[in-house]
Write a protein that holds these residues in place. Structure first.
Motif, PDB file in Angstrom:
ATOM      1  N   GLY A   1       0.819  -1.203   0.000  1.00 36.54           N
ATOM      2  CA  GLY A   1       0.000   0.000   0.000  1.00 36.54           C
ATOM      3  C   GLY A   1       0.852   1.251   0.000  1.00 36.54           C
ATOM      4  N   THR A   2       0.220   2.400  -0.222  1.00 38.25           N
ATOM      5  CA  THR A   2       0.920   3.677  -0.202  1.00 38.25           C
ATOM      6  C   THR A   2       0.372   4.533   0.941  1.00 38.25           C
ATOM      7  OG1 THR A   2      -0.656   4.450  -1.878  1.00 38.25           O
ATOM      8  CG2 THR A   2       1.507   3.723  -2.646  1.00 38.25           C
ATOM      9  N   ASP A   3       1.300   5.189   1.653  1.00 38.76           N
ATOM     10  CA  ASP A   3       0.901   5.959   2.825  1.00 38.76           C
ATOM     11  C   ASP A   3       1.986   6.977   3.136  1.00 38.76           C
ATOM     12  OD1 ASP A   3      -1.098   6.290   4.942  1.00 38.76           O
ATOM     13  OD2 ASP A   3       0.483   5.659   6.309  1.00 38.76           O
ATOM     14  N   ILE A   4       1.681   7.941   3.995  1.00 47.46           N
ATOM     15  CA  ILE A   4       2.673   8.936   4.379  1.00 47.46           C
ATOM     16  C   ILE A   4       3.778   8.317   5.227  1.00 47.46           C
ATOM     17  CG2 ILE A   4       1.463   9.673   6.468  1.00 47.46           C
ATOM     18  CD1 ILE A   4       2.337  12.568   5.714  1.00 47.46           C
ATOM     19  N   HIS A   5       3.456   7.200   5.898  1.00 48.55           N
ATOM     20  CA  HIS A   5       4.439   6.484   6.698  1.00 48.55           C
ATOM     21  C   HIS A   5       4.681   5.112   6.077  1.00 48.55           C
ATOM     22  CE1 HIS A   5       4.102   9.583   9.730  1.00 48.55           C
ATOM     23  NE2 HIS A   5       2.793   9.375   9.818  1.00 48.55           N
ATOM     24  N   GLY A   6       5.944   4.772   5.869  1.00 52.25           N
ATOM     25  CA  GLY A   6       6.258   3.472   5.290  1.00 52.25           C
ATOM     26  C   GLY A   6       7.696   3.424   4.812  1.00 52.25           C
ATOM     27  N   VAL A   7       8.014   2.382   4.062  1.00 51.52           N
ATOM     28  CA  VAL A   7       9.345   2.201   3.495  1.00 51.52           C
ATOM     29  C   VAL A   7       9.467   3.067   2.242  1.00 51.52           C
ATOM     30  CG1 VAL A   7      10.912   0.513   2.453  1.00 51.52           C
ATOM     31  CG2 VAL A   7       9.488  -0.150   4.398  1.00 51.52           C
ATOM     32  N   ASP A   8      10.623   3.666   2.051  1.00 50.57           N
ATOM     33  CA  ASP A   8      10.878   4.474   0.862  1.00 50.57           C
ATOM     34  C   ASP A   8      10.567   3.646  -0.393  1.00 50.57           C
ATOM     35  OD1 ASP A   8      12.128   5.838  -1.336  1.00 50.57           O
ATOM     36  OD2 ASP A   8      13.409   6.903   0.075  1.00 50.57           O
ATOM     37  N   TYR A   9       9.669   4.171  -1.238  1.00 48.98           N
ATOM     38  CA  TYR A   9       9.223   3.414  -2.404  1.00 48.98           C
ATOM     39  C   TYR A   9      10.366   3.039  -3.337  1.00 48.98           C
ATOM     40  CZ  TYR A   9       9.706   7.092  -5.946  1.00 48.98           C
ATOM     41  OH  TYR A   9      10.214   8.005  -6.841  1.00 48.98           O
ATOM     42  N   ARG A  10      11.485   3.777  -3.274  1.00 54.96           N
ATOM     43  CA  ARG A  10      12.615   3.499  -4.157  1.00 54.96           C
ATOM     44  C   ARG A  10      13.329   2.203  -3.788  1.00 54.96           C
ATOM     45  NH1 ARG A  10      15.355   9.311  -3.466  1.00 54.96           N
ATOM     46  NH2 ARG A  10      14.656   8.800  -1.340  1.00 54.96           N
ATOM     47  N   ARG A  11      12.990   1.649  -2.617  1.00 53.39           N
ATOM     48  CA  ARG A  11      13.558   0.371  -2.190  1.00 53.39           C
ATOM     49  C   ARG A  11      12.636  -0.799  -2.505  1.00 53.39           C
ATOM     50  NH1 ARG A  11      15.673   2.037   3.914  1.00 53.39           N
ATOM     51  NH2 ARG A  11      17.104   3.697   3.256  1.00 53.39           N
ATOM     52  N   TRP A  12      11.494  -0.529  -3.099  1.00 52.92           N
ATOM     53  CA  TRP A  12      10.503  -1.583  -3.343  1.00 52.92           C
ATOM     54  C   TRP A  12      10.999  -2.575  -4.377  1.00 52.92           C
ATOM     55  CZ3 TRP A  12       5.630  -1.156  -6.830  1.00 52.92           C
ATOM     56  CH2 TRP A  12       4.821  -2.282  -6.644  1.00 52.92           C
ATOM     57  N   ASN A  13      11.002  -3.844  -3.989  1.00 50.85           N
ATOM     58  CA  ASN A  13      11.305  -4.936  -4.916  1.00 50.85           C
ATOM     59  C   ASN A  13       9.982  -5.584  -5.308  1.00 50.85           C
ATOM     60  OD1 ASN A  13      12.068  -7.230  -6.279  1.00 50.85           O
ATOM     61  ND2 ASN A  13      13.652  -7.838  -4.836  1.00 50.85           N
ATOM     62  N   ALA A  14       9.552  -5.345  -6.539  1.00 48.91           N
ATOM     63  CA  ALA A  14       8.240  -5.807  -6.992  1.00 48.91           C
ATOM     64  C   ALA A  14       8.302  -7.112  -7.771  1.00 48.91           C
ATOM     65  CB  ALA A  14       7.575  -4.720  -7.825  1.00 48.91           C
ATOM     66  N   LYS A  15       9.375  -7.841  -7.628  1.00 47.08           N
ATOM     67  CA  LYS A  15       9.471  -9.119  -8.335  1.00 47.08           C
ATOM     68  C   LYS A  15       8.507 -10.120  -7.719  1.00 47.08           C
ATOM     69  CE  LYS A  15      14.221  -8.557  -9.963  1.00 47.08           C
ATOM     70  NZ  LYS A  15      15.617  -9.065  -9.926  1.00 47.08           N
ATOM     71  N   GLY A  16       8.009 -11.038  -8.565  1.00 51.05           N
ATOM     72  CA  GLY A  16       7.025 -12.007  -8.104  1.00 51.05           C
ATOM     73  C   GLY A  16       5.620 -11.447  -8.238  1.00 51.05           C
ATOM     74  N   PRO A  17       4.609 -12.204  -7.833  1.00 47.41           N
ATOM     75  CA  PRO A  17       3.225 -11.722  -7.896  1.00 47.41           C
ATOM     76  C   PRO A  17       2.992 -10.613  -6.862  1.00 47.41           C
ATOM     77  CG  PRO A  17       3.325 -14.122  -7.692  1.00 47.41           C
ATOM     78  CD  PRO A  17       4.683 -13.602  -7.367  1.00 47.41           C
ATOM     79  N   VAL A  18       2.637  -9.413  -7.310  1.00 46.36           N
ATOM     80  CA  VAL A  18       2.445  -8.285  -6.395  1.00 46.36           C
ATOM     81  C   VAL A  18       1.181  -7.517  -6.745  1.00 46.36           C
ATOM     82  CG1 VAL A  18       4.925  -8.012  -5.955  1.00 46.36           C
ATOM     83  CG2 VAL A  18       3.845  -6.701  -7.804  1.00 46.36           C
ATOM     84  N   ALA A  19       0.687  -6.788  -5.750  1.00 45.34           N
ATOM     85  CA  ALA A  19      -0.426  -5.865  -5.956  1.00 45.34           C
ATOM     86  C   ALA A  19      -0.077  -4.553  -5.268  1.00 45.34           C
ATOM     87  CB  ALA A  19      -1.726  -6.436  -5.396  1.00 45.34           C
ATOM     88  N   LEU A  20      -0.264  -3.464  -5.976  1.00 44.93           N
ATOM     89  CA  LEU A  20      -0.037  -2.124  -5.436  1.00 44.93           C
ATOM     90  C   LEU A  20      -1.388  -1.472  -5.198  1.00 44.93           C
ATOM     91  CD1 LEU A  20       1.726   0.392  -4.812  1.00 44.93           C
ATOM     92  CD2 LEU A  20       1.627   0.918  -7.273  1.00 44.93           C
TER      93      LEU A  20
END
Length: 250
Positions: free
Chosen positions: A179-198
């Motif tokens: 998910g996307t939120d004001i608090h979380g992990v920096d999106y630039r570190r997101w590894n989207a390999k494999g089955p994912v949903a944003l």
């Protein structure tokens, strides 16, 4: 697939994309009677004749009325219905693309321009299916189609009754939910390999509390300015491209 109400496709590039899509049911082509012919208009006429469609040449006022005074660029298609797909359809689409499923889940997006823009980026970044709710959200309309610049013809859109139940189903299928939120992990570190949903939340309220509980991880977009939020389609575009980058590394 399920049909929505009848609608119009407005604008030259969306019309070309619809005509190229053999699965799209088209009733009639409306062409402005004094429109200046160029390569795109010639392509529209050619594709229409190949599909044996009736081309009605009408005054600009008629197109203004049909399009509710939107920028129709001299051409409109009357279509039988916009089509919605199933989760299984999107999995088949992923298989055809030779990739793991990459879902975009939109929680109560209300602005048709935002939805159209997200579909356009989804097409560019290899998203295999977009999931939207039936209630309290915009569906597939002519405004969405125009804003998508033809992507509405290429990206399967699934319309569901309950997003929470749908996300739970995806998790059981082995899909990781972000998910996307004001608090979380920096999106630039997101590894989207494999089955994912944003998951992208509502323009003003974000992701609903019950749906947020289903997230495996939250992603945030760091910002330096005083305004700590972005337009929903801009935020979605940034994160989708990070997903694309991690799935298609150089």
């Amino acid at each position: 697939m399920k049909n929505n109400q009848s609608d119009m496709i407005i604008g030259r590039h969306p019309v070309v994309a619809a005509l190229q899509n053999k699965k799209q049911s088209i009733n009639k082509v409306f062409l402005q009677d004094n429109v200046k012919y160029d390569d795109t208009i010639n392509e529209i006429v050619k594709l229409s004749k190949e599909r044996h469609l009736v081309i009605s040449k009408v005054p600009r006022q008629k197109l203004d009325y049909l399009s509710d005074h939107q920028n129709h660029q001299g051409v409109i298609l009357a279509i039988a219905a916009y089509k919605y797909f199933t989760i299984d359809d999107t999995l088949h689409h992923a298989h055809e693309m030779g990739t793991d499923p990459f879902f975009l889940v939109l929680d109560r997006i209300e602005d048709p321009h935002n939805l159209g823009s997200m579909l356009r980026t989804a097409d560019a970044t290899g998203v295999t299916g977009v999931i939207i709710p039936k209630r309290r959200a915009v569906g597939l309309t002519s405004t969405v189609a125009k804003a998508s610049a033809g992507a509405i013809e290429r990206v399967p859109v699934v319309r569901v009754t309950n997003l929470v139940k749908t996300v739970k189903k995806l998790k059981k299928m082995g899909t990781w939910i972000f998910g996307t939120d004001i608090h979380g992990v920096d999106y630039r570190r997101w590894n989207a390999k494999g089955p994912v949903a944003l998951v992208i939340g509502n323009e003003g309220k974000g992701i609903s509390p019950l749906l947020k509980k289903q997230m495996d991880e939250m992603l945030t977009i760091p910002m330096l300015g005083k305004i700590q939020s972005l337009n929903a389609s801009v935020a979605a575009g940034l994160v989708m491209y990070q997903g694309f980058n991690s799935r298609h590394s150089l």
